[in-house]
Design an enzyme around this catalytic site. Structure first.
Site, PDB file in Angstrom:
ATOM      1  N   ARG A 127      94.411  34.101  17.137  1.00 42.27           N
ATOM      2  CA  ARG A 127      95.802  34.503  17.365  1.00 42.27           C
ATOM      3  C   ARG A 127      96.434  33.529  18.354  1.00 42.27           C
ATOM      4  NH1 ARG A 127      92.649  39.168  17.322  1.00 42.27           N
ATOM      5  NH2 ARG A 127      93.191  40.673  15.692  1.00 42.27           N
ATOM      6  N   LYS A 152      92.296  41.098  20.783  1.00 42.79           N
ATOM      7  CA  LYS A 152      92.948  42.361  20.462  1.00 42.79           C
ATOM      8  C   LYS A 152      91.915  43.480  20.447  1.00 42.79           C
ATOM      9  CE  LYS A 152      96.352  44.274  17.252  1.00 42.79           C
ATOM     10  NZ  LYS A 152      97.142  44.017  16.033  1.00 42.79           N
ATOM     11  N   HIS A 258     101.789  32.742  13.410  1.00 43.31           N
ATOM     12  CA  HIS A 258     100.767  33.694  12.980  1.00 43.31           C
ATOM     13  C   HIS A 258     100.400  33.505  11.511  1.00 43.31           C
ATOM     14  CE1 HIS A 258      98.375  37.244  13.867  1.00 43.31           C
ATOM     15  NE2 HIS A 258      98.748  37.764  12.711  1.00 43.31           N
ATOM     16  N   ARG A 261      97.115  31.862  10.802  1.00 40.68           N
ATOM     17  CA  ARG A 261      95.944  32.762  10.790  1.00 40.68           C
ATOM     18  C   ARG A 261      95.787  33.395   9.411  1.00 40.68           C
ATOM     19  NH1 ARG A 261      92.718  36.382  14.072  1.00 40.68           N
ATOM     20  NH2 ARG A 261      92.941  38.570  13.463  1.00 40.68           N
ATOM     21  N   HIS A 284      88.604  41.610  13.180  1.00 32.89           N
ATOM     22  CA  HIS A 284      89.127  42.887  12.696  1.00 32.89           C
ATOM     23  C   HIS A 284      88.094  43.988  12.906  1.00 32.89           C
ATOM     24  CE1 HIS A 284      92.112  40.804   9.721  1.00 32.89           C
ATOM     25  NE2 HIS A 284      92.597  40.898  10.949  1.00 32.89           N
ATOM     26  N   TYR A 293      93.963  40.295   2.491  1.00 30.51           N
ATOM     27  CA  TYR A 293      94.004  38.909   2.006  1.00 30.51           C
ATOM     28  C   TYR A 293      93.503  38.786   0.576  1.00 30.51           C
ATOM     29  CZ  TYR A 293      94.906  38.072   6.878  1.00 30.51           C
ATOM     30  OH  TYR A 293      95.470  38.114   8.130  1.00 30.51           O
TER      31      TYR A 293
END
Length: 310
Positions: A127, A152, A258, A261, A284, A293
């Site tokens: 990120r 995150k 972003h 990414r 994630h 994706y």
């Protein structure tokens, strides 16, 4: 608002989350204009955001979370049942993805440190905030890895250090060392440290390993300690360079940094990389987040349009 900030820092929330929660708490209080903080007022506030201001579903959800945080962790009481609240369903949008050719053209149109940051984002899947907050000590040139600290969800993970940027990153580290020595000679050389590390390790802020890799040109005094701190490069500096490169290359996609990414994950998927490996590289928590994706790549791979069968 100071109490909101204190509650956020107690829970180690990010600066951006703290700023968002402060904003929505202030908006709610201004909306009520002296009225008591009650459930009915919260419902009216959130309904106005949806029906009058026409905010997006994600903004509406962020406002709801900000209000809930205010009640639960600052006022220390539940907001109650939000009867009659108009809920907004977040649309399941496919992420914007650049092609390999578009990424190459955009990177070729960028220069200097912003280009290196953008290349690292595409090559590692980090990120923007994670890349800019990268410390010298977390780059392992021999192993070709980057340790992402407190990403995150306050999670650490290991990311790829792409071979194509390794030499550039090494030269940047050498330049960063020279800059740090100059800062030390001028009585500075401090870097901001997370949490209470400055009290635990008083000399760590001047250690080279704790310095930001992508250093800002500005040195700012810390209001609490008086130390002259060198922060990292501003995200807006890289964003502006990226948007200028989009314009120069005539790329008309609605893209931000972003998107690099998103492109990293989609292009790995196209190469046949396992979806769980991509999940780990992106950091994630749930596989469902990574599966978005597959909606970008899988439906078109190997499918022939009926028009092409004429």
């Amino acid at each position: 608002m100071a109490q909101v900030g204190l509650a956020c820092r107690r829970r180690h929330l990010s600066r951006s989350t703290e700023a968002a929660y402060r904003y929505w708490a202030r908006r709610l209080i201004d909306f009520l204009d002296g009225q008591a903080l009650e459930t009915a007022g919260v419902v009216r506030f959130l309904d106005q955001l949806a029906s009058v201001e026409h905010v997006s579903a994600s903004t509406h959800l962020q406002a709801l979370h900000g209000v809930l945080f205010l009640f639960r962790h600052v006022l220390e009481r539940e907001v109650g049942r939000l009867d009659g609240l108009r809920t907004m369903r977040r649309p399941a949008r496919v992420p914007v993805v650049l092609s390999v050719e578009e990424v190459r053209a955009i990177l070729n149109a960028m220069r200097g440190m912003p280009r290196l940051v953008a290349a690292l984002l595409y090559g590692s899947g980090m990120r923007v905030g994670e890349a800019l907050a990268l410390r010298i000590k977390d780059v392992d040139f021999r192993a070709g890895t980057i340790t992402v600290r407190a990403g995150k969800g306050a999670k650490d993970r290991v990311a790829i250090l792409p071979r194509r940027v390794r030499d550039s990153m090494h030269r940047l580290a050498l330049w960063r060392l020279a800059l740090h020595k100059r800062d030390l000679a001028q009585g500075g050389g401090h870097a901001p440290l997370p949490n209470a590390l400055e009290r635990k390790y008083p000399s760590a802020s001047r250690a080279f390993g704790w310095q930001f890799m992508f250093a800002s040109s500005a040195v700012r005094p810390c209001p609490r300690t008086g130390h002259r701190l060198r922060w990292h490069l501003s995200p807006s500096t890289v964003q502006e360079a990226f948007h200028e490169a989009l314009r120069m290359t005539n790329c008309h996609k609605q893209a931000s940094l972003h998107v690099l990414r998103h492109s990293f994950a989609t292009h790995l998927l196209a190469q046949g990389v396992d979806i769980r490996t991509i999940q780990q590289l992106l950091g994630h928590r749930h596989l469902d987040t990574t599966m978005i994706y597959t909606h970008v790549h899988q439906p078109v791979r190997g499918t022939v349009s009926p028009l092409d069968r004429f």
